[in-house]
Design a protein around this motif. Structure first.
Motif, PDB file in Angstrom:
ATOM      1  N   ALA A 215      51.118  41.838  36.142  1.00  0.00           N
ATOM      2  CA  ALA A 215      50.059  42.622  36.794  1.00  0.00           C
ATOM      3  C   ALA A 215      49.146  41.702  37.606  1.00  0.00           C
ATOM      4  CB  ALA A 215      49.254  43.362  35.736  1.00  0.00           C
ATOM      5  N   ASP A 216      48.846  42.133  38.823  1.00  0.00           N
ATOM      6  CA  ASP A 216      47.998  41.329  39.714  1.00  0.00           C
ATOM      7  C   ASP A 216      46.529  41.721  39.467  1.00  0.00           C
ATOM      8  OD1 ASP A 216      47.051  39.775  41.782  1.00  0.00           O
ATOM      9  OD2 ASP A 216      47.452  41.316  43.290  1.00  0.00           O
ATOM     10  N   LEU A 217      45.955  41.078  38.457  1.00  0.00           N
ATOM     11  CA  LEU A 217      44.599  41.467  38.039  1.00  0.00           C
ATOM     12  C   LEU A 217      43.554  40.577  38.684  1.00  0.00           C
ATOM     13  CD1 LEU A 217      45.486  41.899  34.288  1.00  0.00           C
ATOM     14  CD2 LEU A 217      44.844  43.741  35.845  1.00  0.00           C
ATOM     15  N   LYS A 218      42.480  41.193  39.153  1.00  0.00           N
ATOM     16  CA  LYS A 218      41.410  40.427  39.781  1.00  0.00           C
ATOM     17  C   LYS A 218      40.061  40.935  39.271  1.00  0.00           C
ATOM     18  CE  LYS A 218      43.439  37.625  42.526  1.00  0.00           C
ATOM     19  NZ  LYS A 218      44.565  38.088  43.291  1.00  0.00           N
ATOM     20  N   ILE A 219      39.132  40.006  39.130  1.00  0.00           N
ATOM     21  CA  ILE A 219      37.770  40.417  38.789  1.00  0.00           C
ATOM     22  C   ILE A 219      37.049  40.807  40.072  1.00  0.00           C
ATOM     23  CG2 ILE A 219      35.524  39.635  37.932  1.00  0.00           C
ATOM     24  CD1 ILE A 219      37.071  37.689  36.063  1.00  0.00           C
ATOM     25  N   LYS A 220      36.362  41.929  40.013  1.00  0.00           N
ATOM     26  CA  LYS A 220      35.445  42.278  41.099  1.00  0.00           C
ATOM     27  C   LYS A 220      34.054  41.991  40.578  1.00  0.00           C
ATOM     28  CE  LYS A 220      33.470  46.231  43.251  1.00  0.00           C
ATOM     29  NZ  LYS A 220      33.251  47.621  42.957  1.00  0.00           N
ATOM     30  N   TRP A 221      33.351  41.050  41.229  1.00  0.00           N
ATOM     31  CA  TRP A 221      32.017  40.681  40.752  1.00  0.00           C
ATOM     32  C   TRP A 221      31.190  41.953  40.576  1.00  0.00           C
ATOM     33  CZ3 TRP A 221      26.932  41.192  42.238  1.00  0.00           C
ATOM     34  CH2 TRP A 221      26.017  40.306  41.648  1.00  0.00           C
TER      35      TRP A 221
ATOM     36  N   TYR B 208      36.437  32.220  35.678  1.00  0.00           N
ATOM     37  CA  TYR B 208      35.908  33.456  36.288  1.00  0.00           C
ATOM     38  C   TYR B 208      36.144  33.410  37.804  1.00  0.00           C
ATOM     39  CZ  TYR B 208      32.792  37.279  37.510  1.00  0.00           C
ATOM     40  OH  TYR B 208      32.286  38.464  38.011  1.00  0.00           O
ATOM     41  N   ILE B 209      35.813  32.267  38.396  1.00  0.00           N
ATOM     42  CA  ILE B 209      35.949  32.126  39.852  1.00  0.00           C
ATOM     43  C   ILE B 209      37.432  32.217  40.257  1.00  0.00           C
ATOM     44  CG2 ILE B 209      35.667  30.445  41.746  1.00  0.00           C
ATOM     45  CD1 ILE B 209      33.002  29.627  40.254  1.00  0.00           C
TER      46      ILE B 209
ATOM     47  N   LYS C 236      30.179  32.411  47.410  1.00  0.00           N
ATOM     48  CA  LYS C 236      30.459  31.702  46.162  1.00  0.00           C
ATOM     49  C   LYS C 236      29.696  32.330  44.998  1.00  0.00           C
ATOM     50  CE  LYS C 236      26.785  28.304  46.594  1.00  0.00           C
ATOM     51  NZ  LYS C 236      26.363  26.953  46.321  1.00  0.00           N
ATOM     52  N   ILE C 237      30.077  31.883  43.806  1.00  0.00           N
ATOM     53  CA  ILE C 237      29.368  32.287  42.601  1.00  0.00           C
ATOM     54  C   ILE C 237      28.661  31.045  42.071  1.00  0.00           C
ATOM     55  CG2 ILE C 237      29.692  33.025  40.207  1.00  0.00           C
ATOM     56  CD1 ILE C 237      31.986  34.819  41.422  1.00  0.00           C
ATOM     57  N   LYS C 238      27.365  31.175  41.834  1.00  0.00           N
ATOM     58  CA  LYS C 238      26.604  30.010  41.369  1.00  0.00           C
ATOM     59  C   LYS C 238      26.734  29.870  39.849  1.00  0.00           C
ATOM     60  CE  LYS C 238      22.479  30.340  43.325  1.00  0.00           C
ATOM     61  NZ  LYS C 238      21.263  29.950  44.089  1.00  0.00           N
ATOM     62  N   SER C 239      26.240  28.749  39.333  1.00  0.00           N
ATOM     63  CA  SER C 239      26.424  28.463  37.905  1.00  0.00           C
ATOM     64  C   SER C 239      25.696  29.462  37.010  1.00  0.00           C
ATOM     65  CB  SER C 239      25.973  27.045  37.592  1.00  0.00           C
ATOM     66  OG  SER C 239      24.626  26.915  37.970  1.00  0.00           O
ATOM     67  N   ASP C 240      24.733  30.214  37.574  1.00  0.00           N
ATOM     68  CA  ASP C 240      24.080  31.256  36.764  1.00  0.00           C
ATOM     69  C   ASP C 240      24.780  32.602  36.924  1.00  0.00           C
ATOM     70  OD1 ASP C 240      23.447  31.933  39.325  1.00  0.00           O
ATOM     71  OD2 ASP C 240      21.270  32.040  38.997  1.00  0.00           O
ATOM     72  N   GLY C 241      25.951  32.610  37.555  1.00  0.00           N
ATOM     73  CA  GLY C 241      26.730  33.838  37.692  1.00  0.00           C
ATOM     74  C   GLY C 241      26.351  34.673  38.902  1.00  0.00           C
ATOM     75  N   SER C 242      25.345  34.239  39.654  1.00  0.00           N
ATOM     76  CA  SER C 242      24.911  35.055  40.796  1.00  0.00           C
ATOM     77  C   SER C 242      25.872  34.881  41.978  1.00  0.00           C
ATOM     78  CB  SER C 242      23.472  34.705  41.193  1.00  0.00           C
ATOM     79  OG  SER C 242      23.382  33.332  41.480  1.00  0.00           O
ATOM     80  N   LEU C 243      25.892  35.902  42.832  1.00  0.00           N
ATOM     81  CA  LEU C 243      26.811  35.924  43.978  1.00  0.00           C
ATOM     82  C   LEU C 243      26.027  35.616  45.245  1.00  0.00           C
ATOM     83  CD1 LEU C 243      29.730  36.733  44.973  1.00  0.00           C
ATOM     84  CD2 LEU C 243      28.761  38.991  45.421  1.00  0.00           C
ATOM     85  N   VAL C 244      26.555  34.697  46.051  1.00  0.00           N
ATOM     86  CA  VAL C 244      25.911  34.344  47.309  1.00  0.00           C
ATOM     87  C   VAL C 244      26.671  35.016  48.449  1.00  0.00           C
ATOM     88  CG1 VAL C 244      25.293  32.447  48.865  1.00  0.00           C
ATOM     89  CG2 VAL C 244      25.138  32.137  46.376  1.00  0.00           C
ATOM     90  N   ILE C 245      25.931  35.778  49.257  1.00  0.00           N
ATOM     91  CA  ILE C 245      26.535  36.458  50.408  1.00  0.00           C
ATOM     92  C   ILE C 245      25.911  35.916  51.692  1.00  0.00           C
ATOM     93  CG2 ILE C 245      26.812  38.703  51.575  1.00  0.00           C
ATOM     94  CD1 ILE C 245      26.977  40.017  48.910  1.00  0.00           C
TER      95      ILE C 245
ATOM     96  N   CYS D 186      21.212  35.670  47.652  1.00  0.00           N
ATOM     97  CA  CYS D 186      21.743  35.423  46.312  1.00  0.00           C
ATOM     98  C   CYS D 186      21.425  36.630  45.417  1.00  0.00           C
ATOM     99  CB  CYS D 186      21.084  34.151  45.782  1.00  0.00           C
ATOM    100  SG  CYS D 186      21.665  33.708  44.181  1.00  0.00           S
ATOM    101  N   PHE D 187      22.418  37.145  44.717  1.00  0.00           N
ATOM    102  CA  PHE D 187      22.215  38.352  43.902  1.00  0.00           C
ATOM    103  C   PHE D 187      22.567  38.102  42.438  1.00  0.00           C
ATOM    104  CE2 PHE D 187      22.906  39.761  48.184  1.00  0.00           C
ATOM    105  CZ  PHE D 187      21.940  40.733  48.355  1.00  0.00           C
ATOM    106  N   ASN D 188      21.636  38.502  41.569  1.00  0.00           N
ATOM    107  CA  ASN D 188      21.909  38.479  40.126  1.00  0.00           C
ATOM    108  C   ASN D 188      22.453  39.807  39.654  1.00  0.00           C
ATOM    109  OD1 ASN D 188      20.966  35.876  39.309  1.00  0.00           O
ATOM    110  ND2 ASN D 188      18.964  36.610  39.974  1.00  0.00           N
ATOM    111  N   SER D 189      22.172  40.841  40.438  1.00  0.00           N
ATOM    112  CA  SER D 189      22.647  42.166  40.044  1.00  0.00           C
ATOM    113  C   SER D 189      22.990  42.919  41.322  1.00  0.00           C
ATOM    114  CB  SER D 189      21.573  42.897  39.253  1.00  0.00           C
ATOM    115  OG  SER D 189      20.434  43.049  40.055  1.00  0.00           O
ATOM    116  N   GLY D 190      23.441  44.132  41.141  1.00  0.00           N
ATOM    117  CA  GLY D 190      23.874  44.903  42.296  1.00  0.00           C
ATOM    118  C   GLY D 190      25.349  45.219  42.175  1.00  0.00           C
TER     119      GLY D 190
END
Ligand code: BTN
Length: 234
Positions: free
Chosen positions: A89-95, A180-181, A206-215, A224-228
């Motif tokens: 199965a081609d499984l991927k995480i969606k942040w 995770y990445i 990218k994903i930062k070391s605190d798990g946040s997503l940079v767009i 930088c997003f911690n949630s959303g």
């Protein structure tokens, strides 16, 4: 690990919240065959029909267990357990908390925390739902939801055990963020992210070391997003 099983329950996360009121000092796993009021992020329903999915919650006392970035850890452990059982199965995480198969959601994770009444968190509840051989999705999610297999025989208990074992392995691993990445299909894609009333379109950098997503938006500004929630992947 204490394990409680139910044929039917309203929600394993709700049950974990009730158990937390008794202040248990060990981790407890709650598993149900079927939820009547399963829910996900943003109070959405989580479709939880009998016997075709995994509906489980881990109640973790945080003084005993290191629970840094629990959502990310639960995502990695679930993907690893699913890959063990469904190697093709081609499984991927969606942040940040969804697992996709061929771009459709087959699993969601909901972390909730319980306060100790003073100033810290006492418990983390990790709710994990997986559509194993689930069918007949409600109309509103038919296009976006799927299940991992159409086989009628699935060893649900083994997969649950694998998820839990992977979680306790990862919990102390230094390199879980790298994993995770590696499993995250979001990075490098052009996405739309909604966070409250903020909408942004850009490239997931990218994903930062605190798990946040940079767009990076089209003017090359970084956000930088911690949630959303990622609502579109282009
Ligand atoms: C999401 O998709 O936003 C998260 C879904 C989480 C669903 C699981 S199923 C077990 C546990 N009990 C619940 O009511 N929710 C979580």
């Amino acid at each position: 690990l204490n394990i409680l099983t139910f044929d039917e329950i309203n929600s394993t996360n709700d049950y974990a919240k009730k158990l937390a009121e008794k202040r248990p000092d060990t981790a407890i796993l709650i598993v149900a065959d079927h939820q009547t009021a399963g829910y996900g992020r943003f109070k959405r329903d989580f479709y939880s029909p009998s016997n075709t999915g995994i509906y489980m919650s881990l109640l973790l006392p945080i003084n005993k267990i290191e629970t840094d970035l629990p959502t990310l850890k639960a995502c990695v452990s679930t993907v690893k357990a699913l890959r063990l059982n469904f190697p093709n199965a081609d499984l991927k995480i969606k942040w940040i908390n969804d697992i996709l198969l061929n771009n459709k959601k087959i699993s969601g994770i909901l972390a909730e925390s319980i306060n100790d009444g003073k100033n810290g968190i006492a418990y983390v509840i990790l709710g994990i739902g997986v559509n194993l051989n689930t069918t007949d999705f409600p109309l509103e999610i038919q296009d976006i939801a799927s299940s991992i297999t159409d086989s009628v025989t699935v060893n649900r208990n083994k997969i649950i055990a694998d998820i839990v074992n992977e979680f306790f392995k990862i919990n102390h691993a230094e390199n879980f963020l790298a994993e995770y990445i590696r499993f995250c299909g979001t990075i490098g894609k052009r996405v739309e992210l909604v966070n409250g009333n903020q909408h942004i379109v850009g490239t997931a950098e990218k994903i930062k070391s605190d798990g946040s997503l940079v767009i990076k938006d089209d003017k090359k500004n970084l956000h930088c997003f911690n949630s959303g929630e990622i609502t579109k992947v282009y």
